[in-house]
Every structure is written in C-alpha cells, then in structure tokens.
Write a protein that holds these residues in place. Structure first.
Motif, mmCIF file in Angstrom:
data_model
loop_
_atom_site.group_PDB
_atom_site.id
_atom_site.type_symbol
_atom_site.label_atom_id
_atom_site.label_comp_id
_atom_site.label_asym_id
_atom_site.label_seq_id
_atom_site.Cartn_x
_atom_site.Cartn_y
_atom_site.Cartn_z
ATOM 1 N N ASN A 691 0.279 -0.982 23.030
ATOM 2 C CA ASN A 691 -0.231 -0.446 21.768
ATOM 3 C C ASN A 691 0.457 -1.149 20.605
ATOM 4 O O ASN A 691 1.530 -1.730 20.750
ATOM 5 N N PHE A 692 -0.162 -1.119 19.460
ATOM 6 C CA PHE A 692 0.348 -1.844 18.309
ATOM 7 C C PHE A 692 0.289 -0.966 17.073
ATOM 8 O O PHE A 692 -0.428 0.042 17.011
ATOM 9 N N ASN A 693 1.055 -1.351 16.070
ATOM 10 C CA ASN A 693 0.881 -0.793 14.736
ATOM 11 C C ASN A 693 1.315 -1.823 13.704
ATOM 12 O O ASN A 693 2.153 -2.689 13.977
ATOM 13 N N VAL A 694 0.723 -1.746 12.535
ATOM 14 C CA VAL A 694 1.038 -2.644 11.431
ATOM 15 C C VAL A 694 1.306 -1.787 10.204
ATOM 16 O O VAL A 694 0.816 -0.655 10.089
ATOM 17 N N GLY A 695 2.117 -2.316 9.292
ATOM 18 C CA GLY A 695 2.462 -1.535 8.126
ATOM 19 C C GLY A 695 2.762 -2.371 6.913
ATOM 20 O O GLY A 695 3.077 -3.565 7.002
ATOM 21 N N LEU A 696 2.644 -1.719 5.752
ATOM 22 C CA LEU A 696 2.914 -2.338 4.468
ATOM 23 C C LEU A 696 3.590 -1.307 3.581
ATOM 24 O O LEU A 696 3.141 -0.154 3.502
ATOM 25 N N SER A 697 4.672 -1.710 2.922
ATOM 26 C CA SER A 697 5.305 -0.826 1.942
ATOM 27 C C SER A 697 5.611 -1.617 0.680
ATOM 28 O O SER A 697 5.976 -2.802 0.740
ATOM 29 N N ILE A 698 5.478 -0.961 -0.457
ATOM 30 C CA ILE A 698 5.713 -1.576 -1.761
ATOM 31 C C ILE A 698 6.660 -0.679 -2.545
ATOM 32 O O ILE A 698 6.411 0.524 -2.676
ATOM 33 N N LYS A 699 7.729 -1.274 -3.056
ATOM 34 C CA LYS A 699 8.722 -0.521 -3.818
ATOM 35 C C LYS A 699 8.874 -1.122 -5.208
ATOM 36 O O LYS A 699 8.970 -2.337 -5.366
ATOM 37 N N LYS A 700 8.909 -0.250 -6.207
ATOM 38 C CA LYS A 700 9.071 -0.678 -7.602
ATOM 39 C C LYS A 700 10.259 0.068 -8.207
ATOM 40 O O LYS A 700 10.327 1.299 -8.155
ATOM 41 N N VAL A 701 11.214 -0.664 -8.761
ATOM 42 C CA VAL A 701 12.379 -0.092 -9.437
ATOM 43 C C VAL A 701 12.127 -0.125 -10.943
ATOM 44 O O VAL A 701 11.693 -1.143 -11.490
ATOM 45 N N PHE A 702 12.425 0.995 -11.610
ATOM 46 C CA PHE A 702 12.152 1.099 -13.059
ATOM 47 C C PHE A 702 13.435 0.974 -13.875
ATOM 48 O O PHE A 702 14.527 1.261 -13.413
#
Length: 702
Positions: A691-702
């Motif tokens: 089985n597989f999984n893929v992911g994306l995360s985006i972080k923004k510092v203010f």
C-alpha cells in the motif's frame, strides 16, 4: 546451556567497553549530544539513568500519514506493536509481553500525553487521542522502574507535544493513499515573550478510509491544543485540550481457511450484523511547575475527561435468549478525572534528590447493554435493554523516590508506591432470571523499586534494578463472568510481578548502544479465557515467566545519513499448569504464552538533511505468534519492508514538504495481529498488502 545465559551480558560489556575505549580519544574532541529524559521524573541524562528508556524524536519532515502511533514506534526494542487494520479496536501494543492479551485498546501499559494520563484508572488505555501532527518526542520506559507509575505499568509510554515557538505560523497538509485513505490537517502555533500571554500549538485533522478489508471503513476527527505560560516567578503552566471522534466498521477475525482464501473478506460475509463502533472522547488537563528555590520544586497536574462508546457485536438472537445475557450492543458513558501533586528537593542531603507525591484518579461508568436486533429480527440496531449498571473506581497512591550519588561514578535510585484500587458496581437491571449483580472489591499492593548505576567510563554506563509490578483487571475484563452471562467478574485477581534487570549503555563516536537482560515472574497473570462474538472473558494463570534480552544501536553514519537497529528476544511461558475446565483443556507448564513473538528485529536507514531530498528504508521481522493457550496454531513469522522519499523546500518564511511512501513493499500476505483464544478459531486479523500514501504540507511563518 540456557536460552538466556549470563555470558551474553559479559560479552556485551566487554564489546561496549572496548568500543568506548577505542572511541575515547576522539570523543574528547567531538562533543556528543546530551539526551535528556523525564520518564523517571528526575530530569536526568539518558546515559546516567538506571532504567531502560528509549527516546524517539518526531521527524522534522513528515513521511507518513500521522494517524497511528505505530508509525513512530516500530523498531523500539522490547515493544511489540501490531496494526490490526481495524480502527474499531485500536492498536495492539505489548511491552515485554505485558498487554499482549488485549483484544482492543491498550492494557498493562500506561500511556501519558504531556504528563496527563491517556490510561483510565483501571488500566485501560487508548492511543487514538495522541496527536502525531503536534508531537515533539516519545519516551518508552520498560523494566522495573515502570512500577513508579502504579497500577498496570508493565511499561510506560510518555508522549510530549511541542510548545509554541517564536513567530506565529500556520501549516496545512493533505495526504492520500490506498483504500481511499485521505487526511487533511491544519496547525497554527506561536510563541510569546509576555508572561501573561501563552505560547500555543493548535492542531486539527480529519482522516477517513474505505479500509483494506471489506467492512473496515473508518472516519476520525482529532482536535488538540496546548497553551503554555512561562510566568515571571519561574513557574510554568501547560493547559491541554483534546477531542477525538471515531466511527469505524469492524471486519472481525478470520479463521485460517478464510485468511488463506481471501484475507480481505469480512467474517460476516453478508454483513447481517453490521459490526461497528462509535467513540467520542473529550479530555482536558492542566500541569503547573513551580521552583521554590534552587533546591526545591513543586509540580501539580489535574485532568478531566469523558469517553462515550457504542459498539454493535455479531451475537445471534438465539444466544441472547438466556435471561442473563447482556445483549449484543455495548453502550457506556464514562467520566474520569484525577490529580497528581509532588515535591522535589535537591541537595537537601549531599548528592541526593528526593521526590514525594500523591496521585488520585476516579472513574464513573454508566454502562448499558442492548439487544442488537429489533422486533422484526433485523440486526445491527439497538433493541431492548439487557444491562444497566453504574461502575465506579478510584485510587489514591502515595509515592516517594530518592536518587543518591554515593560515589563519584556510582549512584543508587529507589522508589516506593502504595497502589490501591477500589471497584464498585451497582446493578440497576434486575429481572426474572437476572438477579442483582452489585458488588465491590479492593486491591492494594506496595510497589518497591531499586536500581544501582555505575559509570564505568564517561561513555559506558551499567545498571542493575529490581521492581515489583501490580496489574488489576480492567472493568472491561471484569465485564463478563462467562461469555453468556452478565454482571461483574469479581473472581478475577490482580497480577503481581517481580522483575530484575541488568543493563548497559554506551554513547560514543561509534553510536548510541543499549543492551538489557531481564527476568520477570508473575503470579495470577490475567490471561484471556474465551473470545466469542466480540466478547472476551478472562481468568488468572497461577504463574508465568518472561525472560529475554534487548539490543539497540543508532548512529549518524555520514552527514545526514542515520541508521537505527534493534533486536528483541522474549521467552514467555506459563510457569505452572492451568487446570482443565468444562470448556478448556489442561494448559501444561512450559507452554508458550499466546500473542507474544519470541524474536523481533528492525533496521532503518534514513537520509534526513535540513532541506532538500530525503528518503528512508525500513525492514521489520516478527517471529511467529501462537493464537491460543494450547498453541494449536500460529500466525506465521514475516519480514516486511517499507520505503519513503520526499523533498523539503525552504525559502525564508515558507516551507514545503512532499513525500511518497510504500509499506509492505514486496506484497507479503501476513497476519497483523491475533485474537487470542477465539472460540470459533477466528484468530487472525490480516495486515494490509502493498500500500502507498503521498502527502504535501505547506508552512508559512508570519
């Protein structure tokens, strides 16, 4: 020759000392990282703690779905963690054999999140409310020193959530994978320089899947928040809030023929019973640390929680004709709360630290049972009331600890806890043929621990320890005297154990090594008796014996390339005959305890730079596992491999991480966990294939 000779310890000591001496000159010029641990409450260094503690830092970049605790704990020596692929029953976690009997949830092992129990006062715990997205680290404490946590502490898992840091930031993530797995998460965090303003970490996630097996779909919503105040007087306050909601179908176990024919099938092929579980849990807690001066400190913790569960089981109406049967639907509402207050004093006597505390926990459970069919005979519905009771439990445990460095390279640690657990059940369902099952019982035990540590070299540490453990039956284990009856099984006795351990640790330029030998004798061990239709009963085994060894090594091989390996050997047997009953044969002394693997091994390689390309490769071996007390069948041994790749992009205030992961790379058909002593021989819970999984995360510092 014994399977567990003292020569192993001597040989390991010689090897580690040789390696430490070889690396000593280099170590003088290369500062090695100091690993701090808090599991034994003295805030000490890992290499100077006379206990087996393994610390796992949360990955800097995401490389999995962050749904199950097993994603981080695979490969911890002495820990057997099985993913049932069944979100209705939680993970199956055992530590040196403690907890292996659990058909759902976690028993015999205590779980904590930021110092707040994730284990109920009766010893029943669950890992589903631990938020991996906001996790900082996990400490796994095994061996005799776990007894300092009281009842059902055959081992302890302590998780710590990140604290808000510096500038405000927001991170969003999406994951998707096999069986229509999908997860969305969001985290906001920030620090504060103002004493009256808190640093904060707030996390929320949604997960759902169709499941690997038929009728194994699940949905999970998890919200978690941590607020931290660092006050001007030096004190610190953490306030935690957690809410979890799970709706999960239950495919149940399969017999061997069913598993071999089609591991994806559900036991109830026509889905007549619609077996499933609904869980809602809300919990909040507050911790407060206050230094009185350079030598003394106060700590307090209070928590409150509510847990609601409705579970539909596969029990035919014919079985429920018995007037004492509790029905095929379990419905309970559980309120629980507690507190822990302690004082710590340093150098009140030369080179000595003292701790004294008092822990209190209480739980009130409103439990009902219903028929799982309506007037037309249709299953999977809540029918007539068949059980109605109020169960209460409380404990009040005073404890003390002391650590004394009586020579420059030697120190003595000791602890003493008085554990007392009080059960009471009020039966409100009294009908013809079903009498009053009310009752109460108290359990008490004095739990001593003692350890002697010796710093052989600055890079080599040895210790020996002893502790007495205590494990009461949970209310769930007491829920049924036999499969077809209701009421509380007050005949179950608490288990008591005596554990001795010998350990060696070394940290030098060749890596971080840990080695432990242990020997545990248990009286009145609580073991599964019968399992039928989602209902399990338990009994006591007069004596059991567990002995084994654990070995782990980790090192930064080159630049960002790290290796982590472990090996565990556990010989767990019944140490006295268990007499035959009308439904069970004689269990002879020397029979292997079911649910426990004798050998486990793990190796993992990871390339984890601060940014750019990252990747990992893992291999895990699990020995065969017996499925019942007479060792009539086994879940076969297996080796599975997983791989992940990703890319972390960092640019000023932005951070973007992508990853792809494949588990069970070579598509092995194996059993993820077993249902011990299932009456219908449906022992096997198949694991997922490739089985597989893929992911994306985006972080923004203010």
């Amino acid at each position: 020759m014994t399977p567990f000779p003292f020569q192993y310890a001597l040989l390991t000591a010689v090897i580690l000392q040789s390696m430490a001496l070889h690396a000593q000159d280099t170590t003088e010029y290369q500062q090695l990282p100091v690993i701090k641990v808090q599991a034994v409450r003295t805030d000490s260094e890992l290499l100077q703690t006379p206990a087996t503690i393994q610390k796992i830092q949360a990955p800097q970049m995401q490389e999995n779905t962050n749904v199950n605790l097993s994603e981080l704990l695979q490969g911890v020596a002495g820990l057997q963690i099985n993913n049932r692929e069944n979100y209705a029953q939680d993970l199956q976690i055992s530590m040196r054999g403690f907890g292996a009997r659990s058909t759902f949830g976690v028993r015999g092992i205590r779980l904590y999140v930021d110092g707040i129990p994730a284990t109920m006062p009766d010893g029943q715990g669950q890992s589903s409310n631990i938020d991996l997205d906001s996790l900082d680290n996990i400490e796994v404490l095994t061996g005799p020193f776990s007894a300092i946590y009281g009842n059902s502490s055959g081992g302890t898992i302590l998780t710590e959530t990140r604290e808000g840091q510096e500038k405000d930031s927001i991170q969003v993530g999406l994951n998707a994978g096999s069986h229509h797995k999908q997860q969305a998460n969001i985290q906001v965090q920030g620090g504060s320089d103002q004493a009256r303003q808190p640093a904060y970490v707030i996390s929320s996630s949604y997960f759902d899947t169709d499941g690997f097996r038929d009728h194994s779909a699940a949905k999970k919503v998890l919200n978690n928040a941590k607020l931290t105040w660092n006050l001007e007087d030096g004190s610190k306050i953490n306030w935690l809030i957690n809410r979890t909601k799970i709706e999960a179908d239950d495919p149940q176990g399969l017999n061997r023929a069913q598993w071999q024919a089609n591991p994806k099938q559900v036991n109830d092929a026509k889905n007549i019973y619609d077996v499933r579980k609904e869980i809602e849990q809300t919990q909040t807690g507050l911790t407060w640390n206050k230094p009185l001066n350079d030598q003394q400190e106060l700590y307090s913790m209070v928590y409150f929680g509510n847990r609601q569960v409705v579970q539909y089981q596969s029990i035919p109406s014919s079985a429920q004709k018995n007037p004492r049967h509790a029905g095929g639907v379990i419905d309970f509402n559980r309120d629980y709360y507690g507190a822990d207050f302690r004082w710590m004093g340093k150098e009140l006597l030369s080179n000595t630290t003292f701790i004294a505390g008092l822990a209190f926990d209480q739980m009130r459970e409103d439990r009902q049972g219903y028929e799982n069919f309506d007037a037309t005979g249709r299953y999977g519905l809540k029918g007539e009331l068949r059980r109605d009771e109020i169960n209460t439990l409380w404990n009040l445990d005073p404890y003390i600890q002391a650590s004394w460095q009586f020579l420059p390279q030697r120190h003595l640690d000791a602890g003493l806890r008085y554990s007392n657990v009080n059960y009471e059940s009020e039966d409100h369902y009294i009908t013809t043929g079903n009498g009053d099952d009310s009752g109460s019982i108290d359990y008490q035990k004095l739990l001593p621990t003692v350890a002697l540590g010796w710093e052989i070299l600055p890079e080599l540490y040895a210790y020996t320890s002893y502790g007495k453990g205590f494990e009461t039956p949970t209310f769930t284990e007491m829920a049924y005297p036999t499969v077809g009856t209701s009421g509380i099984n007050f005949n179950l006795k608490p288990a008591t154990s005596d554990t001795t351990e010998l350990g060696l640790k070394s940290q030098n330029t060749l890596g971080l090594f840990a080695f432990a030998l242990f020997h545990t004798e248990t009286k009145n061990d609580i073991v599964p008796d019968d399992a039928n239709g989602g209902r399990s009963t338990f009994r006591n085994a007069e004596k059991t014996l567990r002995k084994g060894l654990e070995l782990s090594w980790q090192k930064q091989l080159w630049q960002a390339l790290n290796v982590r390996t472990s090996y565990s050997y556990l010989d767990a047997t019944f140490d006295a005959d268990i007499p035959a009953t009308t439904t069970k044969p004689l269990i002879q002394k020397g029979t292997y305890i079911p649910g426990i693997a004798k050998n486990q091994a793990f190796v993992g390689l990871a390339w984890q730079p601060g940014q750019g390309f990252h990747a990992g490769l893992e291999a895990r071996y699990m020995d065969k596992i017996y499925v019942d007390d007479i060792n009539s069948d086994t879940a076969p041994s297996y080796t599975v491999v997983a791989a992940n790749v990703g890319y972390l992009w960092v640019n000023k205030d932005w951070k973007v991480n992508t990853y792809a992961r494949v588990d069970n790379l070579f598509d092995r058909n194996y059993i993820g966990s077993v249902i011990v002593n299932d009456s219908n021989s449906r022992f096997f819970e198949p694991a997922d294939r490739r089985n597989f999984n893929v992911g994306l995360s985006i972080k923004k510092v203010f």
